[in-house]
Design a protein around this motif. Structure first.
Motif, PDB file in Angstrom:
ATOM      1  N   LYS A  63       0.822  -1.206   0.000  1.00 19.51           N
ATOM      2  CA  LYS A  63       0.000   0.000   0.000  1.00 19.51           C
ATOM      3  C   LYS A  63       0.855   1.253   0.000  1.00 19.51           C
ATOM      4  O   LYS A  63       0.507   2.274  -0.608  1.00 19.51           O
ATOM      5  CB  LYS A  63      -0.917  -0.011   1.227  1.00 19.51           C
ATOM      6  N   ALA A  64       2.016   1.180   0.683  1.00 19.23           N
ATOM      7  CA  ALA A  64       2.902   2.336   0.774  1.00 19.23           C
ATOM      8  C   ALA A  64       3.726   2.547  -0.487  1.00 19.23           C
ATOM      9  O   ALA A  64       4.465   3.532  -0.584  1.00 19.23           O
ATOM     10  CB  ALA A  64       3.832   2.189   1.974  1.00 19.23           C
ATOM     11  N   SER A  65       3.604   1.648  -1.467  1.00 18.86           N
ATOM     12  CA  SER A  65       4.402   1.788  -2.689  1.00 18.86           C
ATOM     13  C   SER A  65       3.959   2.991  -3.509  1.00 18.86           C
ATOM     14  O   SER A  65       4.724   3.498  -4.329  1.00 18.86           O
ATOM     15  CB  SER A  65       4.297   0.516  -3.539  1.00 18.86           C
ATOM     16  N   THR A  66       2.744   3.450  -3.303  1.00 21.10           N
ATOM     17  CA  THR A  66       2.259   4.663  -3.954  1.00 21.10           C
ATOM     18  C   THR A  66       1.694   5.594  -2.891  1.00 21.10           C
ATOM     19  O   THR A  66       1.255   5.150  -1.835  1.00 21.10           O
ATOM     20  CB  THR A  66       1.154   4.350  -4.993  1.00 21.10           C
ATOM     21  N   ALA A  67       1.713   6.888  -3.194  1.00 22.86           N
ATOM     22  CA  ALA A  67       1.248   7.881  -2.237  1.00 22.86           C
ATOM     23  C   ALA A  67      -0.237   7.705  -1.962  1.00 22.86           C
ATOM     24  O   ALA A  67      -0.994   7.182  -2.797  1.00 22.86           O
ATOM     25  CB  ALA A  67       1.520   9.290  -2.754  1.00 22.86           C
ATOM     26  N   GLU A  68      -0.663   8.174  -0.780  1.00 24.77           N
ATOM     27  CA  GLU A  68      -2.068   8.017  -0.396  1.00 24.77           C
ATOM     28  C   GLU A  68      -3.001   8.715  -1.377  1.00 24.77           C
ATOM     29  O   GLU A  68      -4.046   8.183  -1.749  1.00 24.77           O
ATOM     30  CB  GLU A  68      -2.269   8.573   1.016  1.00 24.77           C
ATOM     31  N   ASN A  69      -2.621   9.914  -1.810  1.00 23.46           N
ATOM     32  CA  ASN A  69      -3.441  10.637  -2.785  1.00 23.46           C
ATOM     33  C   ASN A  69      -3.533   9.866  -4.096  1.00 23.46           C
ATOM     34  O   ASN A  69      -4.584   9.839  -4.745  1.00 23.46           O
ATOM     35  CB  ASN A  69      -2.863  12.029  -3.045  1.00 23.46           C
ATOM     36  N   THR A  70      -2.423   9.230  -4.489  1.00 28.10           N
ATOM     37  CA  THR A  70      -2.426   8.433  -5.721  1.00 28.10           C
ATOM     38  C   THR A  70      -3.335   7.223  -5.566  1.00 28.10           C
ATOM     39  O   THR A  70      -4.091   6.877  -6.492  1.00 28.10           O
ATOM     40  CB  THR A  70      -0.996   7.978  -6.058  1.00 28.10           C
ATOM     41  N   ASN A  71      -3.281   6.574  -4.409  1.00 27.40           N
ATOM     42  CA  ASN A  71      -4.156   5.421  -4.173  1.00 27.40           C
ATOM     43  C   ASN A  71      -5.619   5.811  -4.280  1.00 27.40           C
ATOM     44  O   ASN A  71      -6.432   5.080  -4.875  1.00 27.40           O
ATOM     45  CB  ASN A  71      -3.872   4.830  -2.786  1.00 27.40           C
ATOM     46  N   ARG A  72      -5.964   6.955  -3.685  1.00 26.46           N
ATOM     47  CA  ARG A  72      -7.356   7.412  -3.756  1.00 26.46           C
ATOM     48  C   ARG A  72      -7.769   7.711  -5.192  1.00 26.46           C
ATOM     49  O   ARG A  72      -8.875   7.375  -5.622  1.00 26.46           O
ATOM     50  CB  ARG A  72      -7.550   8.649  -2.876  1.00 26.46           C
ATOM     51  N   ALA A  73      -6.863   8.355  -5.933  1.00 30.62           N
ATOM     52  CA  ALA A  73      -7.185   8.696  -7.323  1.00 30.62           C
ATOM     53  C   ALA A  73      -7.355   7.441  -8.166  1.00 30.62           C
ATOM     54  O   ALA A  73      -8.294   7.346  -8.968  1.00 30.62           O
ATOM     55  CB  ALA A  73      -6.075   9.581  -7.900  1.00 30.62           C
ATOM     56  N   TYR A  74      -6.469   6.455  -7.996  1.00 29.09           N
ATOM     57  CA  TYR A  74      -6.561   5.223  -8.776  1.00 29.09           C
ATOM     58  C   TYR A  74      -7.825   4.440  -8.426  1.00 29.09           C
ATOM     59  O   TYR A  74      -8.432   3.814  -9.306  1.00 29.09           O
ATOM     60  CB  TYR A  74      -5.330   4.354  -8.538  1.00 29.09           C
ATOM     61  N   ALA A  75      -8.216   4.465  -7.146  1.00 22.72           N
ATOM     62  CA  ALA A  75      -9.454   3.792  -6.755  1.00 22.72           C
ATOM     63  C   ALA A  75     -10.654   4.459  -7.414  1.00 22.72           C
ATOM     64  O   ALA A  75     -11.583   3.792  -7.889  1.00 22.72           O
ATOM     65  CB  ALA A  75      -9.598   3.796  -5.239  1.00 22.72           C
ATOM     66  N   ALA A  76     -10.645   5.800  -7.459  1.00 23.55           N
ATOM     67  CA  ALA A  76     -11.740   6.526  -8.108  1.00 23.55           C
ATOM     68  C   ALA A  76     -11.747   6.260  -9.609  1.00 23.55           C
ATOM     69  O   ALA A  76     -12.818   6.142 -10.225  1.00 23.55           O
ATOM     70  CB  ALA A  76     -11.603   8.025  -7.829  1.00 23.55           C
ATOM     71  N   ASP A  77     -10.566   6.152 -10.224  1.00 20.06           N
ATOM     72  CA  ASP A  77     -10.487   5.859 -11.659  1.00 20.06           C
ATOM     73  C   ASP A  77     -11.134   4.507 -11.977  1.00 20.06           C
ATOM     74  O   ASP A  77     -11.896   4.373 -12.943  1.00 20.06           O
ATOM     75  CB  ASP A  77      -9.027   5.836 -12.117  1.00 20.06           C
ATOM     76  N   TRP A  78     -10.823   3.511 -11.152  1.00 17.38           N
ATOM     77  CA  TRP A  78     -11.374   2.177 -11.396  1.00 17.38           C
ATOM     78  C   TRP A  78     -12.890   2.170 -11.200  1.00 17.38           C
ATOM     79  O   TRP A  78     -13.628   1.561 -11.986  1.00 17.38           O
ATOM     80  CB  TRP A  78     -10.715   1.157 -10.478  1.00 17.38           C
ATOM     81  N   LYS A  79     -13.349   2.846 -10.167  1.00 17.40           N
ATOM     82  CA  LYS A  79     -14.784   2.891  -9.892  1.00 17.40           C
ATOM     83  C   LYS A  79     -15.534   3.544 -11.048  1.00 17.40           C
ATOM     84  O   LYS A  79     -16.597   3.070 -11.473  1.00 17.40           O
ATOM     85  CB  LYS A  79     -15.035   3.658  -8.592  1.00 17.40           C
ATOM     86  N   HIS A  80     -14.968   4.618 -11.587  1.00 14.16           N
ATOM     87  CA  HIS A  80     -15.617   5.310 -12.706  1.00 14.16           C
ATOM     88  C   HIS A  80     -15.649   4.434 -13.949  1.00 14.16           C
ATOM     89  O   HIS A  80     -16.668   4.342 -14.652  1.00 14.16           O
ATOM     90  CB  HIS A  80     -14.863   6.616 -12.994  1.00 14.16           C
ATOM     91  N   PHE A  81     -14.533   3.747 -14.238  1.00 13.41           N
ATOM     92  CA  PHE A  81     -14.473   2.889 -15.416  1.00 13.41           C
ATOM     93  C   PHE A  81     -15.415   1.704 -15.280  1.00 13.41           C
ATOM     94  O   PHE A  81     -16.124   1.334 -16.231  1.00 13.41           O
ATOM     95  CB  PHE A  81     -13.039   2.407 -15.620  1.00 13.41           C
ATOM     96  N   ALA A  82     -15.453   1.075 -14.091  1.00 13.99           N
ATOM     97  CA  ALA A  82     -16.345  -0.074 -13.889  1.00 13.99           C
ATOM     98  C   ALA A  82     -17.801   0.336 -14.052  1.00 13.99           C
ATOM     99  O   ALA A  82     -18.614  -0.409 -14.616  1.00 13.99           O
ATOM    100  CB  ALA A  82     -16.106  -0.670 -12.501  1.00 13.99           C
ATOM    101  N   ARG A  83     -18.129   1.517 -13.569  1.00 16.89           N
ATOM    102  CA  ARG A  83     -19.516   2.007 -13.709  1.00 16.89           C
ATOM    103  C   ARG A  83     -19.844   2.280 -15.172  1.00 16.89           C
ATOM    104  O   ARG A  83     -20.940   1.963 -15.644  1.00 16.89           O
ATOM    105  CB  ARG A  83     -19.663   3.276 -12.882  1.00 16.89           C
TER     106      ARG A  83
END
Length: 372
Positions: A63-83
């Motif tokens: 989890k620490a391999s990427t910044a917290e802000n990056t993790n949040r952004a990538y999670a939002a990207d996946w959620k938007h694409f899946a939707r």
């Protein structure tokens, strides 16, 4: 540059098959949990207390391999694409280069009335999808013609020069700190502005500082105050680096003096340097400040100090952000460019030049040097 939140897509019409929606949401949730929890014991290895603890530690490191802000952004990207895939009647797994290409096309030229995204944001969305697919053990080939050719066309047709935030110049930073009060909160905010400016720091670097090394688990660096100035050791996005901040010509504008005043009166000798204060502004609390406070502080003091008063208030607010401190140092420090590059932690001089809003572009005249 700072990213601005995109408009969320309109709510889809309710499906005629509620059971399918329920099943699909369940499948997506299970896949998302699997993607966010990729570390596990091999099936042929029996679990034990020691191994289970190692698995937990491995998850923390992953989890620490990427910044917290990056993790949040990538999670939002996946959620938007899946939707988006659900609305089109398809599944995001396994990855389909054709569907990803169509998704990028939708972001660049939406047909449902939502604003088109910038090329940089589309690039970021694709990076988010690539990261999520990699976590699920199904990497995508960004050079696949269905993806690479579409993205190249989007860049060619829609790319625009980057919108840069205004630099805070020396006269601006002096006006900004002058409008701050001398209570505890004012001392803190004055230290934030002067330290961020003199160090050319990102807003996340400012608020992640601790007084000493290894004071807190979420530390992003620490400070050492010397007679000649302060040395900041930072764990930045480009790796560990040291930033030297010399003492100023007067106490009123000296970032090191401002730091000393804040730490002294806030009685901080351990843990985060910049923390919240009580509602009455008379007591320092334990909680570390959010990096959003730096952005709000810059905008508030810009308005109070009357910088760019020739523009409407909303336009003035849009001109300045946390990066304005870094751009201000890069634009104002009249020293060899390599010293500015080192202070800002840039890997190349070209990146440093992007931050220089005013500079002698023709100091090196290749035309004359070529004998013309």
């Amino acid at each position: 540059m700072e990213e601005t939140p995109e408009n969320q897509p309109q709510e889809p019409e309710k499906s005629s098959s509620a059971s399918f929606d329920t099943w699909y949401e369940t499948q997506c949730d299970e896949r998302e949990r699997a993607g966010n929890d990729p570390i596990a014991l091999p099936s042929h290895v029996a679990g034990s207390g020691t191994l289970d603890r190692l698995v937990e530690n491995a998850r923390d490191y992953a989890k620490a391999s990427t910044a917290e802000n990056t993790n949040r952004a990538y999670a939002a990207d996946w959620k938007h694409f899946a939707r988006w895939c659900r609305l089109k009647g398809t599944d995001p797994l396994p990855p389909s280069p054709e569907m990803i290409g169509l998704y990028l096309t939708h972001l660049a030229a939406p047909t449902n009335g939502t604003p088109a995204l910038s090329v940089n944001t589309i690039d970021r969305r694709l990076s988010g999808l690539a990261w999520n697919y990699a976590q699920r053990g199904q990497p995508i080939d960004r050079k696949n013609p269905h993806i690479g050719s579409v993205l190249a066309g989007i860049r060619r047709k829609h790319a625009r020069p980057p919108v840069q935030k205004e630099a805070i110049l020396p006269e601006d930073i002096l006006a900004m700190v002058a409008c701050l009060p001398y209570d505890l909160r004012g001392l803190r905010d004055r230290a934030i502005l002067l330290t961020g400016y003199a160090g050319g720091l990102r807003r996340t670097e400012i608020v992640s500082l601790d007084v000493g090394k290894d004071d807190t688990p979420d530390s992003g660096g620490w400070i050492e105050i010397l007679d000649e100035g302060a040395v900041l050791t930072l764990n930045a996005k480009t790796g560990w680096r040291e930033v030297e901040i010399g003492r100023g010509s007067t106490e009123r504008t000296c970032p090191v003096h401002a730091l000393e005043q804040w730490l002294h009166f806030a009685k901080i000798d351990f843990g985060p340097v910049f923390v919240r204060t009580s509602r009455d502004g008379k007591k320092a609390l334990d909680a570390r400040l959010s990096d959003k406070h730096v952005a709000r502080l810059i905008k508030t003091t810009v308005l109070k100090s009357g910088i760019r008063s020739d523009l409407p208030e909303n336009d003035r607010l849009a001109l300045f952000s946390g990066h304005s401190l870094r751009a201000g140092l890069a634009s104002s420090a009249e020293v060899d460019e390599r010293y500015v590059q080192k202070q800002l932690g840039h890997a190349s001089a070209e990146m440093t030049r992007r931050y220089q809003r005013r500079r002698d572009r023709f100091r090196v005249n290749l035309t004359k040097a070529a004998g013309m």
